[in-house]
Scaffold this motif. Structure first.
Motif, PDB file in Angstrom:
ATOM      1  N   ILE A  67      18.302  37.318 -36.948  1.00 44.17           N
ATOM      2  CA  ILE A  67      17.138  37.932 -36.315  1.00 44.17           C
ATOM      3  C   ILE A  67      16.703  39.190 -37.071  1.00 44.17           C
ATOM      4  CG2 ILE A  67      16.244  38.933 -34.200  1.00 44.17           C
ATOM      5  CD1 ILE A  67      16.773  35.894 -34.146  1.00 44.17           C
ATOM      6  N   LEU A  68      17.658  40.039 -37.443  1.00 43.00           N
ATOM      7  CA  LEU A  68      17.305  41.284 -38.128  1.00 43.00           C
ATOM      8  C   LEU A  68      16.779  41.029 -39.538  1.00 43.00           C
ATOM      9  CD1 LEU A  68      20.088  43.823 -37.062  1.00 43.00           C
ATOM     10  CD2 LEU A  68      17.792  43.502 -36.134  1.00 43.00           C
ATOM     11  N   LYS A  69      17.062  39.859 -40.089  1.00 43.73           N
ATOM     12  CA  LYS A  69      16.516  39.547 -41.411  1.00 43.73           C
ATOM     13  C   LYS A  69      14.998  39.459 -41.374  1.00 43.73           C
ATOM     14  CE  LYS A  69      20.333  37.217 -43.770  1.00 43.73           C
ATOM     15  NZ  LYS A  69      20.849  35.921 -44.278  1.00 43.73           N
ATOM     16  N   ALA A  70      14.433  39.180 -40.187  1.00 44.74           N
ATOM     17  CA  ALA A  70      12.966  39.170 -40.082  1.00 44.74           C
ATOM     18  C   ALA A  70      12.405  40.544 -40.424  1.00 44.74           C
ATOM     19  CB  ALA A  70      12.547  38.753 -38.667  1.00 44.74           C
ATOM     20  N   GLY A  71      13.033  41.603 -39.884  1.00 44.29           N
ATOM     21  CA  GLY A  71      12.598  42.957 -40.221  1.00 44.29           C
ATOM     22  C   GLY A  71      12.850  43.294 -41.675  1.00 44.29           C
ATOM     23  N   GLN A  72      13.980  42.837 -42.211  1.00 41.02           N
ATOM     24  CA  GLN A  72      14.268  43.069 -43.622  1.00 41.02           C
ATOM     25  C   GLN A  72      13.274  42.346 -44.517  1.00 41.02           C
ATOM     26  OE1 GLN A  72      18.328  41.778 -43.925  1.00 41.02           O
ATOM     27  NE2 GLN A  72      19.141  43.494 -42.731  1.00 41.02           N
ATOM     28  N   PHE A 200      12.767  31.780 -28.258  1.00 40.47           N
ATOM     29  CA  PHE A 200      12.627  31.534 -29.699  1.00 40.47           C
ATOM     30  C   PHE A 200      12.042  30.145 -29.955  1.00 40.47           C
ATOM     31  CE2 PHE A 200      16.321  34.573 -30.935  1.00 40.47           C
ATOM     32  CZ  PHE A 200      15.495  35.638 -30.657  1.00 40.47           C
ATOM     33  N   LYS A 201      12.551  29.159 -29.224  1.00 39.93           N
ATOM     34  CA  LYS A 201      12.079  27.776 -29.407  1.00 39.93           C
ATOM     35  C   LYS A 201      10.607  27.657 -29.029  1.00 39.93           C
ATOM     36  CE  LYS A 201      13.196  23.005 -28.129  1.00 39.93           C
ATOM     37  NZ  LYS A 201      14.099  22.140 -27.326  1.00 39.93           N
ATOM     38  N   ASP A 202      10.206  28.278 -27.930  1.00 41.75           N
ATOM     39  CA  ASP A 202       8.801  28.243 -27.521  1.00 41.75           C
ATOM     40  C   ASP A 202       7.913  28.936 -28.540  1.00 41.75           C
ATOM     41  OD1 ASP A 202       9.564  26.904 -25.259  1.00 41.75           O
ATOM     42  OD2 ASP A 202       9.585  28.681 -23.975  1.00 41.75           O
ATOM     43  N   PHE A 358      13.056  32.871 -36.628  1.00 37.35           N
ATOM     44  CA  PHE A 358      13.271  32.282 -35.307  1.00 37.35           C
ATOM     45  C   PHE A 358      13.577  30.789 -35.418  1.00 37.35           C
ATOM     46  CE2 PHE A 358      10.806  35.558 -32.522  1.00 37.35           C
ATOM     47  CZ  PHE A 358      11.754  36.498 -32.861  1.00 37.35           C
ATOM     48  N   GLU A 359      12.895  30.131 -36.332  1.00 36.61           N
ATOM     49  CA  GLU A 359      13.153  28.697 -36.525  1.00 36.61           C
ATOM     50  C   GLU A 359      14.563  28.468 -37.048  1.00 36.61           C
ATOM     51  OE1 GLU A 359      10.954  24.836 -38.600  1.00 36.61           O
ATOM     52  OE2 GLU A 359      10.274  26.871 -39.036  1.00 36.61           O
ATOM     53  N   GLU A 360      15.012  29.332 -37.961  1.00 37.31           N
ATOM     54  CA  GLU A 360      16.395  29.233 -38.448  1.00 37.31           C
ATOM     55  C   GLU A 360      17.385  29.463 -37.308  1.00 37.31           C
ATOM     56  OE1 GLU A 360      19.421  31.450 -41.627  1.00 37.31           O
ATOM     57  OE2 GLU A 360      17.287  31.958 -41.582  1.00 37.31           O
ATOM     58  N   VAL A 362      16.873  28.898 -34.094  1.00 31.89           N
ATOM     59  CA  VAL A 362      16.828  27.762 -33.174  1.00 31.89           C
ATOM     60  C   VAL A 362      17.580  26.562 -33.748  1.00 31.89           C
ATOM     61  CG1 VAL A 362      15.297  26.060 -32.107  1.00 31.89           C
ATOM     62  CG2 VAL A 362      14.705  28.480 -32.030  1.00 31.89           C
ATOM     63  N   LEU A 363      17.414  26.307 -35.037  1.00 31.57           N
ATOM     64  CA  LEU A 363      17.997  25.113 -35.651  1.00 31.57           C
ATOM     65  C   LEU A 363      19.486  25.264 -35.937  1.00 31.57           C
ATOM     66  CD1 LEU A 363      15.176  24.105 -38.171  1.00 31.57           C
ATOM     67  CD2 LEU A 363      15.695  23.088 -35.949  1.00 31.57           C
ATOM     68  N   HIS A 364      19.923  26.464 -36.324  1.00 30.48           N
ATOM     69  CA  HIS A 364      21.284  26.604 -36.837  1.00 30.48           C
ATOM     70  C   HIS A 364      22.153  27.600 -36.080  1.00 30.48           C
ATOM     71  CE1 HIS A 364      19.896  24.289 -40.268  1.00 30.48           C
ATOM     72  NE2 HIS A 364      18.949  25.179 -40.496  1.00 30.48           N
ATOM     73  N   ARG A 365      21.596  28.457 -35.254  1.00 27.44           N
ATOM     74  CA  ARG A 365      22.386  29.522 -34.645  1.00 27.44           C
ATOM     75  C   ARG A 365      22.493  29.418 -33.124  1.00 27.44           C
ATOM     76  NH1 ARG A 365      23.698  29.686 -39.118  1.00 27.44           N
ATOM     77  NH2 ARG A 365      23.124  31.191 -40.725  1.00 27.44           N
ATOM     78  N   CYS A 366      21.400  29.040 -32.464  1.00 29.68           N
ATOM     79  CA  CYS A 366      21.373  29.133 -31.000  1.00 29.68           C
ATOM     80  C   CYS A 366      22.378  28.207 -30.323  1.00 29.68           C
ATOM     81  CB  CYS A 366      19.951  28.832 -30.497  1.00 29.68           C
ATOM     82  SG  CYS A 366      18.875  30.290 -30.476  1.00 29.68           S
ATOM     83  N   ARG A 367      22.433  26.957 -30.759  1.00 28.50           N
ATOM     84  CA  ARG A 367      23.301  26.000 -30.068  1.00 28.50           C
ATOM     85  C   ARG A 367      24.779  26.397 -30.150  1.00 28.50           C
ATOM     86  NH1 ARG A 367      22.980  19.391 -30.713  1.00 28.50           N
ATOM     87  NH2 ARG A 367      24.480  18.911 -29.045  1.00 28.50           N
ATOM     88  N   PRO A 368      25.331  26.679 -31.346  1.00 25.72           N
ATOM     89  CA  PRO A 368      26.736  27.128 -31.368  1.00 25.72           C
ATOM     90  C   PRO A 368      26.946  28.471 -30.695  1.00 25.72           C
ATOM     91  CG  PRO A 368      25.743  27.252 -33.564  1.00 25.72           C
ATOM     92  CD  PRO A 368      24.795  26.504 -32.709  1.00 25.72           C
TER      93      PRO A 368
END
Length: 415
Positions: A67-72, A200-202, A358-360, A362-368
């Motif tokens: 998430i913080l990479k978005a700001g970076q 995030f998904k929405d 956010f897409e990253e 949702v796809l790779h972080r949220c579920r685990p």
């Protein structure tokens, strides 16, 4: 764990054989059996909490970094745009002072936004790290103290030191209360993680009509579309004028009198479509067209540089003044720089860096991440429930042993 289980079975089998005729001894066997079983369950639950805590800590850090990479990313894009615009500012200063002044204002504004984003990332990154570390350490401390108290309680039960057992019961009741507090926090965090990932998904599916759109530092979609259309229109008009000037230049040389389609006429490649969208299309060049950055190389053979006699330049076909050449170089370099940063400007105006992160997530972080938080909450809930029942069992055991004398490691009082 296996040694303790074996010892408990041995004690129970020995106690059952000697208490078949005494109902009070049978009750003692049942209570000590319940205490040993619940202690074993508490140890298992504590181990599950430690494993789930380690996994959730790792998942939380990964999600935080994503998430913080978005700001970076935004900070890096803005710095790249500032560097390019500063170069354009100094190049155009002798020829377009008004444009240079506007670029200067824009770079200062972007610099201010960059510092705000950098401060936001540093401040919130530190706060999130503190929250993650506090939760991680709190779980470890609770479980570690719980394991020490469980061990102490078993030892005191075997030694039959009644005052010490009462103290252990008091401390375990306080610890059980803390376990329920942390369980409540884990439950809240589980629901928070679920709602956050849903948001995030929405946002990924519909960025324009989403609850996060009101809190993210992104432009209004209608304004950003209008801004990028104006930039595309400006560049498109520049290329149209440049190619028109190129055609007039060739006609003035008398190269051809065939109208607009002049054989051999130099045309500048324009990477933008026409109205109304003015979309950026990289590589949108037909055969024979040159990029705008190559314009100085084309004009160099026709340039009469300072120090060369005018008669020599005229005899060699070098009719272009050096000042005109440098002006053409300045404009072509500035336009090429603007084309180079156009994707960054478009991504910044559309907040695509936020959507990508956010897409990253949702796809790779949220579920685990959600699964690890759910396991942590479930483990803490199981430990809290077991500790409540175990403390009550210890209270019953303390009441049974009150005022009675025991031999060491014996579950029956002396006659």
């Amino acid at each position: 764990m296996l040694s303790g289980l074996g010892f408990g079975i041995f004690i129970l089998s020995k106690g059952a054989s000697s208490s078949s005729t005494d109902p009070s001894n049978l009750q003692r066997v049942i209570v000590i059996s319940l205490v040993l079983l619940l202690t074993l369950l508490a140890i298992v639950a504590s181990s599950c909490v430690l494993a789930a805590n380690q996994r959730s800590h790792h998942r939380m850090r990964r999600l935080k970094e994503t998430i913080l990479k978005a700001g970076q990313d935004a900070h890096r894009i803005i710095r790249r745009i500032i560097t390019t615009m500063t170069e354009m500012e100094y190049i155009l200063l002798p020829y377009e002072p008004v444009v240079s002044f506007q670029l200067n204002l824009t770079t200062h504004q972007l610099g201010k936004e960059s510092r705000v984003i950098q401060h936001f990332v540093q401040k919130n990154g530190h706060s999130i790290d503190l929250a993650i570390q506090t939760s991680y350490i709190a779980h470890i401390v609770i479980v570690a103290v719980n394991m020490v108290l469980l061990t102490g309680a078993i030892v005191l039960l075997l030694l039959h030191w009644h005052p010490g057992l009462v103290m252990i019961i008091l401390f375990c009741w306080i610890l059980t209360t803390l376990c329920w507090v942390i369980t409540g926090f884990d439950f809240f965090f589980h629901d928070f993680a679920k709602d956050t990932c849903s948001a995030f998904k929405d946002y990924v599916q519909n960025p324009k009509n989403n609850s996060l759109a009101t809190i993210l530092p992104c432009m209004d979609s209608s304004y950003s579309d209008q801004l990028m259309t104006e930039i595309g229109s400006t560049i498109h008009n520049f290329f149209a004028q440049l190619n028109a000037k190129s055609t007039e230049f060739y006609r003035s040389l008398g190269i051809s009198e065939l109208g607009d389609e002049l054989p051999g006429v130099m045309k500048i490649c324009e990477p933008f479509s026409g109205p109304p969208d003015y979309s950026y299309i990289p590589g949108n060049c037909s055969k024979g067209e040159i990029p705008v950055s190559s314009l100085p190389n084309v004009l160099a053979p026709f340039t009469c540089y300072r120090g060369n006699p005018p008669e020599k330049c005229k005899s060699e076909g070098k009719f272009l003044p050096e000042s005109t050449y440098y002006m053409a170089w300045a404009y072509s370099r500035s336009i090429q720089d603007l084309i180079n940063i156009y994707p960054d400007l478009k991504g910044l105006s559309e907040c695509s860096f936020v959507k990508d992160r956010f897409e990253e997530a949702v796809l790779h972080r949220c579920r685990p991440f959600r699964a690890s938080i759910r396991r942590l909450w479930s483990s803490m809930l199981a430990l809290s429930i077991v500790m409540v029942v175990l403390v009550l069992a210890w209270v019953v055991k303390a009441c049974q042993d009150r005022g009675r004398a025991f031999s060491r490691c014996s579950i029956f009082p002396n006659s």
